[in-house]
Each structure stands twice: as structure tokens, then as C-alpha cells.
Write an enzyme that holds these catalytic residues in place. Structure first.
Site: not given
Length: 237
Positions: A48, A158
């Protein structure tokens, strides 16, 4: 073996000549921990990046699945770094062909420096140990948004880096060259349907990025491949 494709989605995104406006987008930051679901529930680990003022544009971009290139500044201590010096008793390190090629190129450069500059092996090891890292490029697919299946309330970015890694890389610098949009976010009736769609997203990214108009020049050329035409210099500078 072909992957499930219930929506008959195409494997290729965009024209063969390369990304079209407004792409590519750039994003960078240090890898942070996410929701902890990628590896545990999905078997698809994610790295992330923070959605903050440094990447303010991402707050207004359409939610969905994107693809492109990621570069990681892996430190010399990371098993997948091209600078990594494997201990004699260590287990074999998983590497994909791109990583193997990058490591071989770095080893050749190290050998050449030793021959030309007279750097002894002990001194060379010291130089490698002090190295903060070297940018390495991988294809990637990423989700930007709220992930309706999990009902997230916080917008996230992500990234699933398409490579085999022997260790995680939290805190490592990552740069993204986002080249295209694959699909919108959607909810699913079950976890299996979500996983199937993600796997197909990965295949879309691999096929689309294999074309020379989408492949970054900085990857170099392997046997049987065409040289890339896309400028990826920002990923490694």
C-alpha cells in the site's frame, strides 16, 4: 490453463502504440501496511501507498483497477535485491526471470568495477553493505478506491507487484507509473469471485504490458522480446 472470465473481458487494454492521455500517472511513497487481507484471505499480497497530500490527485481519480509499472528500492539486505549477497548456508531465493536478469547485470557491473578500479572483494562487499538500495522494476496491478466487497470507509491505493518475493518490503520506497485503467470496482457474491477477477486483472496487466509500446525501455531486452519504447526513466532515477 485459461482463467475464468465470466464477463468476457479483453486481455489487452489500449492501443499497441502505448498509453493514451491522461495516462501515465505517477505516484510514489514508502510502502505502508494495509488491511492485512491481501496475503491472508486472498493469497494476493499488496503493497500500500499513502493517499496523502503528496499524491493529492488520487483523491479525485475514478475508483477502479489500474495497471502499469512499479519500481522498488530494495536494500542490499533484501533477498530479492540485485545487490543481495546470499549467505553460504541460506535457502535458495525465489526470483522471477526479470529479477534474475537484473541481478546478473549488477553482478557483471560489480565485477567490471573490481577489474577496472582495483576494488578488492572485501572492499566491494563493504560498498554493497553501505548501499541503500537500487530501483528494480516490476509490472503491477492496483486498486484505487474503497473495495465494495469489504465495505471500506477509507480510500486506499493497494498495489499488487507481479513478482515472487522472499520477504516483505514495508518501509521501502516505491514508485508507480500508472499506464491504464482495467475496470471499475464492484461488489461480489463471494470471495472466490473476487479472487478470480483479481487473477484475471493480473493477466490483463501482463499481456498489455508485454507490448513494446507499453514496455519500459529501462527493463532492457531478453531473448525473444522486443525492446520497450515507453519512457520509464522516472522509475529508476
Amino acid at each position: 490453463m485459461s482463467l475464468p472470465n465470466p464477463d468476457n473481458r479483453p486481455l489487452l487494454i489500449g492501443p499497441p502504440t502505448g498509453p493514451e492521455a491522461p495516462f501515465p500517472f505517477r505516484m510514489e511513497g514508502e510502502v505502508i501496511s494495509g488491511f492485512g487481507r491481501g496475503s491472508k484471505e486472498l493469497g494476493i499480497p499488496t503493497a500500500n501507498l499513502p493517499v496523502d497530500d503528496e499524491n493529492a490527485w488520487i483523491k479525485n481519480i475514478d475508483s477502479g483497477i489500474y495497471f502499469g509499472w512499479a519500481s522498488l528500492k530494495l536494500p542490499a539486505s533484501h533477498p530479492n535485491s540485485v545487490l543481495y549477497q546470499k549467505p553460504p548456508t541460506s535457502e535458495p531465493v525465489m526470483m522471477d526471470p526479470v529479477q534474475q536478469q537484473q541481478q546478473q547485470q549488477q553482478q557483471q557491473r560489480n565485477q567490471q568495477q573490481q577489474q577496472e578500479g582495483g576494488v578488492g572483494s572485501a572492499q566491494q562487499e563493504k560498498l554493497v553493505d553501505q548501499e541503500t538500495g537500487q530501483w528494480q522494476i516490476y509490472p503491477m496491478v492496483m486498486s484505487i478506491g474503497y473495495n465494495p466487497f469489504y465495505k471500506n470507509t477509507v480510500r486506499s491505493a493497494e498495489v499488487h507487484v507481479l513478482g515472487e518475493f522472499a520477504a516483505d518490503f514495508y518501509g521501502v520506497g516505491m514508485r508507480l507509473l500508472i499506464t491504464g485503467f482495467i475496470r471499475n470496482e464492484k461488489d461480489y457474491s463471494g470471495l472466490e469471485a473476487l479472487i478470480a477477477d483479481i487473477h484475471f486483472d493480473c493477466e490483463v496487466a501482463r499481456h498489455s504490458l508485454a507490448r513494446k509500446g507499453w514496455r519500459v525501455r529501462e527493463l532492457g531486452v531478453k531473448e525473444g522480446e522486443e525492446e520497450g519504447e515507453l519512457d520509464g526513466s522516472w522509475l529508476v532515477r
